[in-house]
Every structure is written in C-alpha cells, then in structure tokens.
Design an enzyme around this catalytic site. Structure first.
Site, PDB file in Angstrom:
ATOM      1  N   ASP A  19      10.350 -14.736  -0.764  1.00 12.52           N
ATOM      2  CA  ASP A  19       8.695 -14.785  -0.709  1.00 12.52           C
ATOM      3  C   ASP A  19       8.429 -16.420  -0.863  1.00 12.52           C
ATOM      4  OD1 ASP A  19       5.881 -14.514  -1.857  1.00 12.52           O
ATOM      5  OD2 ASP A  19       6.375 -12.402  -1.521  1.00 12.52           O
TER       6      ASP A  19
ATOM      7  N   GLY B 245       8.395 -11.473   2.078  1.00 12.76           N
ATOM      8  CA  GLY B 245       7.251 -11.028   1.407  1.00 12.76           C
ATOM      9  C   GLY B 245       7.537 -10.047   0.392  1.00 12.76           C
TER      10      GLY B 245
ATOM     11  N   TYR C 131      -7.372  -9.268  11.340  1.00  7.99           N
ATOM     12  CA  TYR C 131      -6.245  -8.628  10.806  1.00  7.99           C
ATOM     13  C   TYR C 131      -6.024  -7.377  11.688  1.00  7.99           C
ATOM     14  CZ  TYR C 131      -3.578  -5.607   7.461  1.00  7.99           C
ATOM     15  OH  TYR C 131      -2.598  -4.621   6.948  1.00  7.99           O
TER      16      TYR C 131
ATOM     17  N   GLY D 231       4.957  -9.214  -2.969  1.00  5.71           N
ATOM     18  CA  GLY D 231       3.758  -8.357  -2.788  1.00  5.71           C
ATOM     19  C   GLY D 231       3.705  -7.242  -3.196  1.00  5.71           C
TER      20      GLY D 231
ATOM     21  N   LYS E 150      -2.538  -7.007  14.180  1.00  7.63           N
ATOM     22  CA  LYS E 150      -1.693  -5.951  14.146  1.00  7.63           C
ATOM     23  C   LYS E 150      -1.321  -5.381  15.403  1.00  7.63           C
ATOM     24  CE  LYS E 150      -0.477  -5.926   9.730  1.00  7.63           C
ATOM     25  NZ  LYS E 150       0.983  -6.328   9.487  1.00  7.63           N
TER      26      LYS E 150
ATOM     27  N   ASP F 274       9.652 -19.547   3.275  1.00 14.88           N
ATOM     28  CA  ASP F 274       8.421 -19.435   4.107  1.00 14.88           C
ATOM     29  C   ASP F 274       8.664 -18.650   5.470  1.00 14.88           C
ATOM     30  OD1 ASP F 274       6.140 -19.779   5.771  1.00 14.88           O
ATOM     31  OD2 ASP F 274       5.965 -21.767   5.143  1.00 14.88           O
TER      32      ASP F 274
HETATM   33  P1  NAD Z   1       0.731  -8.694  -0.119  1.00 10.23           P
HETATM   34  O1  NAD Z   1      -0.448  -9.445   0.222  1.00 10.23           O
HETATM   35  O2  NAD Z   1       0.798  -7.779  -1.515  1.00 10.23           O
HETATM   36  O3  NAD Z   1       2.310  -9.391  -0.026  1.00 10.23           O
HETATM   37  C1  NAD Z   1       2.662 -10.270   0.943  1.00 10.23           C
HETATM   38  C2  NAD Z   1       3.417 -11.106   0.456  1.00 10.23           C
HETATM   39  O4  NAD Z   1       3.618 -11.920   1.437  1.00 10.23           O
HETATM   40  C3  NAD Z   1       2.901 -12.041  -0.770  1.00 10.23           C
HETATM   41  O5  NAD Z   1       3.885 -11.774  -1.946  1.00 10.23           O
HETATM   42  C4  NAD Z   1       2.895 -13.350  -0.441  1.00 10.23           C
HETATM   43  O6  NAD Z   1       3.328 -14.276  -1.335  1.00 10.23           O
HETATM   44  C5  NAD Z   1       4.004 -13.232   0.863  1.00 10.23           C
HETATM   45  N1  NAD Z   1       3.779 -14.264   1.656  1.00 10.23           N
HETATM   46  C6  NAD Z   1       2.732 -14.739   2.315  1.00 10.23           C
HETATM   47  N2  NAD Z   1       2.771 -15.664   3.212  1.00 10.23           N
HETATM   48  C7  NAD Z   1       4.077 -16.004   3.174  1.00 10.23           C
HETATM   49  C8  NAD Z   1       5.083 -16.682   3.964  1.00 10.23           C
HETATM   50  N3  NAD Z   1       4.451 -17.569   4.933  1.00 10.23           N
HETATM   51  N4  NAD Z   1       6.525 -16.596   3.653  1.00 10.23           N
HETATM   52  C9  NAD Z   1       6.916 -15.636   3.093  1.00 10.23           C
HETATM   53  N5  NAD Z   1       6.146 -14.922   2.203  1.00 10.23           N
HETATM   54  C10 NAD Z   1       4.698 -15.180   2.378  1.00 10.23           C
HETATM   55  O7  NAD Z   1       0.842  -7.479   0.841  1.00 10.23           O
HETATM   56  P2  NAD Z   1       1.486  -6.004   1.262  1.00 10.23           P
HETATM   57  O8  NAD Z   1       0.283  -5.323   0.673  1.00 10.23           O
HETATM   58  O9  NAD Z   1       2.775  -6.023   0.287  1.00 10.23           O
HETATM   59  O10 NAD Z   1       1.714  -5.803   2.739  1.00 10.23           O
HETATM   60  C11 NAD Z   1       2.756  -6.053   3.220  1.00 10.23           C
HETATM   61  C12 NAD Z   1       2.684  -5.650   4.710  1.00 10.23           C
HETATM   62  O11 NAD Z   1       2.373  -4.263   4.872  1.00 10.23           O
HETATM   63  C13 NAD Z   1       1.673  -6.613   5.520  1.00 10.23           C
HETATM   64  O12 NAD Z   1       2.118  -6.801   6.881  1.00 10.23           O
HETATM   65  C14 NAD Z   1       0.425  -5.800   5.359  1.00 10.23           C
HETATM   66  O13 NAD Z   1      -0.323  -5.992   6.712  1.00 10.23           O
HETATM   67  C15 NAD Z   1       1.061  -4.410   5.614  1.00 10.23           C
HETATM   68  N6  NAD Z   1       0.242  -3.433   5.297  1.00 10.23           N
HETATM   69  C16 NAD Z   1      -0.297  -3.442   3.873  1.00 10.23           C
HETATM   70  C17 NAD Z   1      -0.972  -2.300   3.317  1.00 10.23           C
HETATM   71  C18 NAD Z   1      -1.427  -1.984   1.981  1.00 10.23           C
HETATM   72  O14 NAD Z   1      -2.242  -1.189   1.543  1.00 10.23           O
HETATM   73  N7  NAD Z   1      -0.745  -2.501   1.017  1.00 10.23           N
HETATM   74  C19 NAD Z   1      -1.626  -1.338   4.326  1.00 10.23           C
HETATM   75  C20 NAD Z   1      -1.436  -1.469   5.839  1.00 10.23           C
HETATM   76  C21 NAD Z   1      -0.551  -2.521   5.887  1.00 10.23           C
HETATM   77  C1  AKB Z   2      -6.409  -3.714   4.058  1.00 11.66           C
HETATM   78  O1  AKB Z   2      -7.092  -2.940   3.473  1.00 11.66           O
HETATM   79  O2  AKB Z   2      -6.213  -4.626   4.563  1.00 11.66           O
HETATM   80  C2  AKB Z   2      -4.848  -3.218   4.205  1.00 11.66           C
HETATM   81  C3  AKB Z   2      -4.647  -2.144   5.474  1.00 11.66           C
HETATM   82  C4  AKB Z   2      -5.176  -0.824   5.293  1.00 11.66           C
HETATM   83  O3  AKB Z   2      -3.851  -2.676   6.097  1.00 11.66           O
HETATM   84  N1  AKB Z   2      -4.601  -2.145   3.008  1.00 11.66           N
END
Ligand code: NAD
Ligand code: AKB
Length: 316
Positions: free
Chosen positions: A37, A11, A145, A14, A149, A55
């Site tokens: 990714d 991933g 979601y 992202g 989690k 994937d």
């Molecule tokens: P994002 O959506 O920006 O990135 C996720 C990445 O995963 C994307 O690039 C997507 O192409 C890739 N992806 C989706 N399906 C896939 C698959 N089947 N195989 C491989 N790659 C795949 O998310 P993020 O913000 O970078 O978040 C990453 C993690 O952190 C997640 O678990 C999210 O729940 C957690 N998180 C993020 C935030 C935030 O504010 N960004 C907050 C809390 C938790």
């Molecule tokens: C969302 O808004 O889904 C994320 C998170 C707080 O997990 N940024």
C-alpha cells in the site's frame, strides 16, 4: 487448496485489505501473502507478514515486486471510492483505470496466474431496476466511480477473452467492518454509526432515513472474494463481475437495530452530496448467478451483523 500460492495484495491497508490479508495469511501462510500500500497498515497486518510500500501506478515497481516474490495471484484493492472520486474525478478515473491496466498486464504477460479486482453496485444507475437489480440489466452510472467500475468490468472481460487472463470479480455492496475505517464511500455511514453508538455519541447521518442500499458484513465479503478465487476456472462464467448480495437496509432500520442494545442512542438526518449517489443506486441486488455458478451463500443478516459489530467494537 494447495498452500503453495504467493499472493500480492495491493491496497492492503484499506477497509477490505485489512480483513483480506489477515484471512489470506491464515489460509496460505503469513510469509506467502505480501501486503502492499502507499500507507502503513494496522499493526496486525504490518507485523504479521511481509509489507512493501507500493504505488499501483508505478508499473515498473509492480512488475519488480511480482518477479521478486514469484507472485502467483494478485488482489487489486487500490482505488478511489465514490465520494472521494467525485471530489477529484480525473484522478479517480486515472487511479482506478491505470491501476487496473498495470495489474491486468501482469496476466497478459503471464507473470501471474490469477487476478482479483472488485467492482461495485455503483455500476448501476438511476435507469437500473431499483429492487432486486439483476446481473444483466441497464447500467448507466452517474458517478465517476461507477463509470470507472463499469469500464473496468469491460476491460476484465476483454483481457480474459483476448489474452486468456484469469481475472475474477464481484460487485461488492457497501461493506460493514470493524478492523479499519471505510475509505471515502457513500455507504460509509453504516460503519460510522456503530462507532458513534459505542462512544455513546449521537450520530448525524448524511443520508435520508429511508435510503435503502445493498450492504454486507465484511466476513461474507471476504468469503465471496476467496471463494471466487478458489473455484475452478470453468465455474467462473461471468468475467465482467458477479452481483453478490446479503443485506438491504436504511439508516433508520440499522438505527433501530442498534437501539436494541443502546436504547439512549440518538440519530439525526442532514443529507449532503452523497444522497444523490445513493439515490442513483439500487436498493437491493439479485445475486442468483453467483449462487448458481459457484455456490455463493452469505451468512450474516442485519441482526447478526449488528451484534457482531457492537461486540467487536466494544472489545477493541
Ligand atoms: P479503501 O479506500 O479503504 O482502501 C484502498 C487502499 O488503497 C487504501 O489503503 C489506500 O491507501 C490504497 N491506495 C490508494 N492509492 C493507492 C496507490 N496508488 N497505490 C497503492 N495503494 C493505494 O477501499 P476499500 O473499501 O478497501 O475498497 C477496496 C476496493 O473494493 C476498491 O476497488 C473499491 O472500489 C472496492 N469496493 C469497496 C466497497 C466497500 O464498501 N468498501 C464496496 C464496493 C467496492
Ligand atoms: C462506496 O460507497 O463508494 C462503496 C461502494 C458501494 O462501492 N462502498
């Protein structure tokens, strides 16, 4: 810290993956951090070291890549975030759970030494304390979601206890960054607002002006992630996921910070379905266990975050 680790980031294209891969490559060396990714990452990540299309639901390929590169640590970031998962709950559940199982199996089969998997403040729900939400409290999430989690945290604890898997986790709040766009969460407004300000466009916010949420600048989140992965195992006393915190602000507050540099910037409010998810989450988080157990120490307040975001976006 020995540089002999080989790290797989799943991933990696992202919001978090982009910053994380770049930082990990600085620490462990470019060729030792394999970015993967479904989609192509930004140029810096793509050109800066190995990249593979992967994937996370393809368990066989995950195992193949781990064996091929002799991976020692995995950071699993692939997931559907709150707003996107709510549009397709079954797929959100499947990706978030099966992806985690495929990676945890790498630990239980002793193919890798350490795993990082992020949880979220979305594990909390309307019955959790709103202010200074503690580590251990009522967790009754109302989004798919959040449910995924919370279940993920349970599985991390289970794999640690039952199979000795060294899995580590933090509950990220909403993250603010400039290198890539956020991927479909409720807190994404706190990034979009900066892009509008820089382009001198008015911003229509999908949350109410007084919606306070826990937030964090990306550098602090990356620091927490790498720090929890580097501390000795005996310091990681919580194997579900640690609360971490730095900021709590509302759209109106961040708007006023941005206005200090962009006095003509305008905002309007038109709450949509995401308001309900935001209302179910705490406004602020108590992260004293992370501070006590592994010296978590965030550096960015709202003013510094705003200055950094505007400066970085102006130069890109
Ligand atoms: P994002 O959506 O920006 O990135 C996720 C990445 O995963 C994307 O690039 C997507 O192409 C890739 N992806 C989706 N399906 C896939 C698959 N089947 N195989 C491989 N790659 C795949 O998310 P993020 O913000 O970078 O978040 C990453 C993690 O952190 C997640 O678990 C999210 O729940 C957690 N998180 C993020 C935030 C935030 O504010 N960004 C907050 C809390 C938790
Ligand atoms: C969302 O808004 O889904 C994320 C998170 C707080 O997990 N940024």
């Amino acid at each position: 810290m020995p540089k002999s680790e080989t790290i797989l980031v799943i991933g990696a294209s992202g919001q978090i993956g982009t910053d994380l891969v770049l930082k990990l490559r600085e620490i462990y060396g470019s060729s030792n951090v394999i970015a993967t990714d479904l989609k192509t990452p930004v140029y810096e990540v793509y050109e800066g070291g190995p990249f593979e299309v992967l994937d996370v639901l393809d368990k066989e390929k995950v195992h193949k890549i781990v064996k091929h590169y002799k991976v020692t640590q995995v950071y699993l970031l692939a997931a559907l975030l709150s707003a996107t998962a709510e549009q397709n709950p079954k797929f959100g559940w499947n990706l978030n759970m099966s992806g985690l199982f495929n990676v945890l199996s790498l630990g239980s089969e002793q193919l890798v030494k350490k795993i990082f998997w992020p949880s979220s403040i979305a594990v909390f729900g309307p019955t959790s304390p709103k202010q200074n939400c503690p580590q251990h409290t009522i967790t009754e999430p109302t989004t798919v979601y959040g449910i995924s989690k919370l279940a993920g945290e349970g599985w991390c604890t289970y794999f640690h206890k039952k199979y000795g898997v060294d899995v580590r986790s933090v509950r990220y709040p909403g993250l603010i960054s400039h290198k890539s766009q956020p991927g479909g969460g409720t807190t994404d407004y706190a990034v979009h607002i900066f892009h509008h300000a820089i382009k001198r466009k008015a911003y229509k916010c999908y949350l109410e002006k007084d919606t306070y949420l826990p937030m964090m600048y990306m550098d602090d989140a990356i620091q927490a992630t790498i720090q929890i992965m580097q501390v000795p195992s005996e310091k990681v006393l919580i194997r579900s996921s640690y609360n971490i915190a730095s900021l709590s602000f509302s759209p109106e507050e961040i708007y006023h910070q941005i206005k200090k540099q962009y006095p003509d910037f305008k905002i309007s409010y038109k709450p949509d379905h995401r308001q309900e998810y935001a209302d179910s989450w705490p406004a602020s988080i108590d992260d004293s266990y992370a501070k006590q157990h592994w010296n978590w120490d965030p550096k960015y307040n709202l003013e510094k975050t705003t200055q950094r975001m505007l400066k970085q976006l102006k130069t890109t």
